[in-house]
Design a protein around this motif. Structure first.
Motif, PDB file in Angstrom:
ATOM      1  N   ALA A 205       4.830   4.172 -12.878  1.00  0.00           N
ATOM      2  CA  ALA A 205       4.687   2.848 -12.271  1.00  0.00           C
ATOM      3  C   ALA A 205       3.210   2.559 -12.046  1.00  0.00           C
ATOM      4  CB  ALA A 205       5.443   2.788 -10.948  1.00  0.00           C
ATOM      5  N   MET A 206       2.884   1.285 -11.989  1.00  0.00           N
ATOM      6  CA  MET A 206       1.519   0.875 -11.680  1.00  0.00           C
ATOM      7  C   MET A 206       1.568  -0.337 -10.746  1.00  0.00           C
ATOM      8  SD  MET A 206      -0.565   1.157 -15.273  1.00  0.00           S
ATOM      9  CE  MET A 206       0.561   0.118 -16.142  1.00  0.00           C
ATOM     10  N   ARG A 207       0.516  -0.458  -9.986  1.00  0.00           N
ATOM     11  CA  ARG A 207       0.345  -1.617  -9.110  1.00  0.00           C
ATOM     12  C   ARG A 207      -1.043  -2.160  -9.385  1.00  0.00           C
ATOM     13  NH1 ARG A 207      -0.947   0.063  -3.065  1.00  0.00           N
ATOM     14  NH2 ARG A 207      -2.721   0.836  -4.211  1.00  0.00           N
ATOM     15  N   VAL A 208      -1.150  -3.452  -9.578  1.00  0.00           N
ATOM     16  CA  VAL A 208      -2.482  -4.024  -9.801  1.00  0.00           C
ATOM     17  C   VAL A 208      -2.617  -5.332  -9.023  1.00  0.00           C
ATOM     18  CG1 VAL A 208      -1.827  -5.219 -11.944  1.00  0.00           C
ATOM     19  CG2 VAL A 208      -4.222  -4.641 -11.537  1.00  0.00           C
TER      20      VAL A 208
ATOM     21  N   GLU B 112       0.829  -1.205   0.000  1.00  0.00           N
ATOM     22  CA  GLU B 112       0.000   0.000   0.000  1.00  0.00           C
ATOM     23  C   GLU B 112       0.866   1.259   0.000  1.00  0.00           C
ATOM     24  OE1 GLU B 112      -0.657  -1.557   4.274  1.00  0.00           O
ATOM     25  OE2 GLU B 112       0.128  -2.325   2.404  1.00  0.00           O
ATOM     26  N   ASP B 113       2.137   1.093   0.371  1.00  0.00           N
ATOM     27  CA  ASP B 113       3.061   2.230   0.372  1.00  0.00           C
ATOM     28  C   ASP B 113       3.777   2.283  -0.979  1.00  0.00           C
ATOM     29  OD1 ASP B 113       5.260   3.959   0.703  1.00  0.00           O
ATOM     30  OD2 ASP B 113       5.311   3.556   2.860  1.00  0.00           O
ATOM     31  N   ALA B 114       3.727   3.461  -1.601  1.00  0.00           N
ATOM     32  CA  ALA B 114       4.346   3.616  -2.931  1.00  0.00           C
ATOM     33  C   ALA B 114       5.822   3.212  -2.922  1.00  0.00           C
ATOM     34  CB  ALA B 114       4.202   5.051  -3.403  1.00  0.00           C
ATOM     35  N   ARG B 115       6.512   3.465  -1.790  1.00  0.00           N
ATOM     36  CA  ARG B 115       7.942   3.122  -1.736  1.00  0.00           C
ATOM     37  C   ARG B 115       8.161   1.626  -1.894  1.00  0.00           C
ATOM     38  NH1 ARG B 115       8.902   6.634   3.604  1.00  0.00           N
ATOM     39  NH2 ARG B 115       6.859   5.658   3.892  1.00  0.00           N
ATOM     40  N   ASP B 116       7.217   0.836  -1.356  1.00  0.00           N
ATOM     41  CA  ASP B 116       7.325  -0.628  -1.507  1.00  0.00           C
ATOM     42  C   ASP B 116       7.122  -1.047  -2.958  1.00  0.00           C
ATOM     43  OD1 ASP B 116       7.730  -0.753   1.219  1.00  0.00           O
ATOM     44  OD2 ASP B 116       5.613  -1.154   1.667  1.00  0.00           O
ATOM     45  N   VAL B 117       6.229  -0.325  -3.634  1.00  0.00           N
ATOM     46  CA  VAL B 117       5.978  -0.628  -5.051  1.00  0.00           C
ATOM     47  C   VAL B 117       7.233  -0.343  -5.866  1.00  0.00           C
ATOM     48  CG1 VAL B 117       4.608  -0.010  -7.088  1.00  0.00           C
ATOM     49  CG2 VAL B 117       3.506  -0.176  -4.839  1.00  0.00           C
TER      50      VAL B 117
ATOM     51  N   VAL C 117       7.178   1.912 -18.321  1.00  0.00           N
ATOM     52  CA  VAL C 117       6.436   1.879 -17.066  1.00  0.00           C
ATOM     53  C   VAL C 117       6.709   0.539 -16.382  1.00  0.00           C
ATOM     54  CG1 VAL C 117       4.326   0.985 -18.188  1.00  0.00           C
ATOM     55  CG2 VAL C 117       4.141   2.142 -15.987  1.00  0.00           C
ATOM     56  N   GLY C 118       6.836   0.584 -15.084  1.00  0.00           N
ATOM     57  CA  GLY C 118       6.947  -0.649 -14.308  1.00  0.00           C
ATOM     58  C   GLY C 118       5.561  -1.041 -13.820  1.00  0.00           C
ATOM     59  N   LEU C 119       5.233  -2.304 -13.913  1.00  0.00           N
ATOM     60  CA  LEU C 119       3.906  -2.775 -13.473  1.00  0.00           C
ATOM     61  C   LEU C 119       4.084  -3.919 -12.484  1.00  0.00           C
ATOM     62  CD1 LEU C 119       0.840  -3.144 -13.534  1.00  0.00           C
ATOM     63  CD2 LEU C 119       1.057  -4.217 -15.766  1.00  0.00           C
ATOM     64  N   LEU C 120       3.657  -3.672 -11.256  1.00  0.00           N
ATOM     65  CA  LEU C 120       3.744  -4.689 -10.212  1.00  0.00           C
ATOM     66  C   LEU C 120       2.416  -5.429 -10.125  1.00  0.00           C
ATOM     67  CD1 LEU C 120       5.488  -5.874  -7.885  1.00  0.00           C
ATOM     68  CD2 LEU C 120       4.389  -4.189  -6.380  1.00  0.00           C
TER      69      LEU C 120
ATOM     70  N   THR D   7      -3.427   1.071  -9.100  1.00  0.00           N
ATOM     71  CA  THR D   7      -2.998   2.444  -8.849  1.00  0.00           C
ATOM     72  C   THR D   7      -1.906   2.807  -9.858  1.00  0.00           C
ATOM     73  OG1 THR D   7      -3.364   2.072  -6.479  1.00  0.00           O
ATOM     74  CG2 THR D   7      -2.079   4.013  -7.073  1.00  0.00           C
ATOM     75  N   ALA D   8      -1.926   4.043 -10.324  1.00  0.00           N
ATOM     76  CA  ALA D   8      -0.844   4.536 -11.182  1.00  0.00           C
ATOM     77  C   ALA D   8      -0.035   5.569 -10.400  1.00  0.00           C
ATOM     78  CB  ALA D   8      -1.415   5.169 -12.444  1.00  0.00           C
ATOM     79  N   TYR D   9       1.282   5.525 -10.561  1.00  0.00           N
ATOM     80  CA  TYR D   9       2.180   6.446  -9.853  1.00  0.00           C
ATOM     81  C   TYR D   9       3.054   7.195 -10.860  1.00  0.00           C
ATOM     82  CZ  TYR D   9       1.345   2.964  -6.141  1.00  0.00           C
ATOM     83  OH  TYR D   9       0.773   2.097  -5.259  1.00  0.00           O
TER      84      TYR D   9
END
Ligand SMILES: [Zn+2]
Length: 322
Positions: free
Chosen positions: A117-120, A30-35, A93-96, A109-111
């Motif tokens: 970066a994105m997290r899905v 949930e923390d952008a730094r972890d992503v 883009v990096g996608l986690l 989420t997009a950062y």
């Protein structure tokens, strides 16, 4: 199907995730730094689409996922967004991808903090139909295209992703024009101002942010088409904003975003609309707008009227660009 019950968030240089959920907390990242930390690892997959590179990392514990199916879904989403913008909206883009239990596709989420970066989140039991019908990843990829703006104007970006996502999928032949306009007929009125509304920049409700923002872009679409006598469409302006800014790692004022779009179509319609709607509750005559586009719902079916004054615009909005 009820859409947009949960939405991804955008996280830029100053903005923070807007819709955290209990599910997300349980799943981590949930923390952008972890992503960003996870994305610094070796990518599991690289997809080159529309001139952009998507570096995919499957987070720890994602072994339950069918990776080829996930890759096909990412590719399909990227094709839709590249079709609309004329290229993938950022160079890389990096996608986690974070696997969980269940059959969900999203949230996401997009950062744009240090790079795009994105997290899905994806459930290991998600069906093919879930992936095929997904709009969440396309929505987040649209966020990559525009620069971040001050937090008070988040509606500009959420409205843009809400407006463009189904259109991009239709232009890529992934959904029907009827499906696109059903979303306007059934959901867009959620963006009308309520009794205490103080304009889009000062009313941060869910309805005003997503659907109020989408209405702004629909009005911009119609105004550009009419004032340019059919020469330009909103798509031209959004492509220009994307090229001029380079996408979501940049931070621009709203005036700068809209001036870049207006300049590309040789008008001032978006700036004018913003000045009208930012500080005041503007009720949009949505029924009239849809009627002019030749869109109606009869017995639960979306019907088109090709004799309507803006029928040509309606057809061109969802047509393949080439
Ligand atoms: Zn969004």
């Amino acid at each position: 199907m009820k859409r947009r019950q949960f939405l991804g968030a955008i996280v830029g240089g100053v903005a923070a995730a807007c819709l955290p959920s209990a599910e997300l907390s349980a799943q981590g990242f949930e923390d952008a730094r972890d992503v960003y930390a996870a994305l610094r690892g070796r990518p599991d997959l690289r997809l080159a689409i529309g001139g952009g590179d998507i570096f995919v990392v499957f987070a720890d514990g994602s072994s339950a996922l069918d990776r080829s199916r996930v890759a096909a879904w990412i590719q399909r989403s990227a094709v839709a967004v590249s079709t609309y913008f004329g290229r993938f909206p950022v160079e890389r883009v990096g996608l986690l991808v974070i696997a969980g239990e269940g059959d969900h596709v999203g949230p996401a989420t997009a950062y744009g903090i240090e790079s795009s970066a994105m997290r899905v989140h994806v459930g290991a039991a998600a069906s093919d139909a879930k992936f095929m019908n997904d709009w969440v990843l396309v929505h987040e990829m649209v966020h990559l295209a525009l620069p971040n703006v001050p937090r008070r104007s988040e509606w500009l970006l959420e409205g843009n992703a809400t407006y463009v996502e189904p259109i991009a999928r239709a232009q890529a032949g992934q959904i029907t024009p009827q499906a696109v306009w059903r979303w306007a007929v059934e959901d867009m009125s959620k963006g009308q101002p309520g009794p205490d509304d103080q304009g889009l920049d000062h009313t941060h409700t869910w309805g005003r942010t997503y659907w109020g923002g989408a209405m702004f872009w629909l009005l911009a679409e119609i105004a550009i088409y009419e004032k340019s006598a059919g020469r330009y469409r909103l798509q031209d302006a959004l492509r220009a904003i994307n090229r001029a800014s380079g996408g979501n790692t940049k931070f621009w004022e709203v005036e700068q975003v809209l001036a870049a779009g207006d300049a590309s179509v040789r008008l001032d319609v978006m700036t004018t609309l913003y000045n009208e709607m930012k500080d005041r509750p503007v009720h949009v005559d949505l029924d009239h707008a849809l009627q002019r586009l030749g869109i109606s719902e009869v017995d639960g079916e979306i019907r088109f009227d090709d004799g309507a004054p803006l029928a040509a615009l309606r057809r061109s909005i969802t047509a393949s660009p080439h």
